[in-house]
Design a protein around this motif. Structure first.
Motif, mmCIF file in Angstrom:
data_model
loop_
_atom_site.group_PDB
_atom_site.id
_atom_site.type_symbol
_atom_site.label_atom_id
_atom_site.label_comp_id
_atom_site.label_asym_id
_atom_site.label_seq_id
_atom_site.Cartn_x
_atom_site.Cartn_y
_atom_site.Cartn_z
ATOM 1 N N ALA A 88 0.799 -1.463 0.050
ATOM 2 C CA ALA A 88 0.004 0.022 -0.059
ATOM 3 C C ALA A 88 0.916 1.172 0.008
ATOM 4 N N ILE A 113 -5.225 4.027 1.253
ATOM 5 C CA ILE A 113 -4.669 2.618 0.802
ATOM 6 C C ILE A 113 -4.258 1.982 1.842
ATOM 7 N N THR A 150 -5.026 -3.185 -0.796
ATOM 8 C CA THR A 150 -4.245 -3.872 -1.640
ATOM 9 C C THR A 150 -3.992 -5.484 -1.702
#
Length: 250
Positions: free
Chosen positions: A42, A114, A176
């Motif tokens: 990430a 993220i 992710t």
């Protein structure tokens, strides 16, 4: 645009974990700790988006004990611009982490959040989804490709039938998967630079979040050892053993 990247300090993936003798958890005394591999992916993705000009700042966030500063310094050595540590000795569960991140999202107003799809210690795979629900943001999980096009995040994710492409209005939450990228090697000069980057520390009470555990762990035990396999001379013997010994077919 800012990108917020939560990272977790976990037992290094190369270490064989041992269960405590009293069964209360995993023994982490004198054990090598490192950044959760999915979170490392990430951070790498956020830095790549910044290098492409889609982001102006990457902020790494970690929640946990003081030693999480080492994990944040690693994130800054990869390329994060600054870091935030929410310091606590409480056992943090996914909902508590999601609530802490929600407060930081409101404070920092990032365009993207993220984070790794799951941590390799508890394998919960919940924090990203809970954060998206609490912050009322669109989400894309298990991302194998991320692009920013026309002010939207286009995320390719692997599903059982192949690939699925989602278009998200930003701000958004992305988790992710392993195939998203391969994190860069952290060089010594970047490690030295990371020591000078800004790292802010808060307590959960500073953010107005109750992080008391909602779930109690009753017992932790190792999986039972597998018995040795046997070889059979032919298919008929195999079927006989599956039917009469293992009783997995009838």
């Amino acid at each position: 645009m800012k990108i917020l990247v939560p990272v977790k300090r976990v037992v290094d993936y190369n270490v064989k974990v041992r269960v405590k003798s009293d069964g209360t958890g995993v023994d982490i005394a004198n054990v090598k700790m490192s950044m959760n591999p999915f979170d490392e992916i990430a951070v790498e993705e956020a830095v790549r988006l910044k290098e492409k000009g889609f982001a102006t700042e990457v902020i790494a966030v970690s929640c946990g004990v003081t030693q999480c500063q080492e994990t944040l310094r690693t994130a800054m050595a990869i390329g994060a611009d600054r870091a935030i540590l929410v310091e606590t000795t409480e056992e943090l569960q996914p909902l508590a982490v999601a609530k802490l991140l929600k407060v930081l999202v409101d404070k920092e107003q990032p365009g993207l959040i993220i984070l790794g799809k799951q941590a390799i210690d508890d394998d919960c795979n919940q924090t990203g989804q809970m954060l998206a629900a609490l912050a009322d943001l669109p989400q894309a999980t298990f991302a194998s490709k991320v692009e920013v096009l026309d002010g939207k995040a286009q995320v390719t994710r692997e599903v059982d039938g192949g690939l699925e492409v989602l278009s998200l209005s930003m701000p958004a939450v992305i988790t992710t998967d392993l195939r998203l990228n391969e994190p860069r090697y952290v060089t010594l000069p970047n490690i030295m630079k990371a020591k000078k980057k800004q790292l802010d520390t808060f307590k959960p009470e500073d953010l107005g979040v109750d992080v008391a555990p909602r779930i109690t762990t009753l017992k932790v035990s190792e999986p039972p050892k597998r018995s040795a396999g046997i070889k059979v001379p032919d298919v008929a013997t195999l079927v006989d053993k599956l039917k009469n010994v293992s009783k997995v077919i009838s």
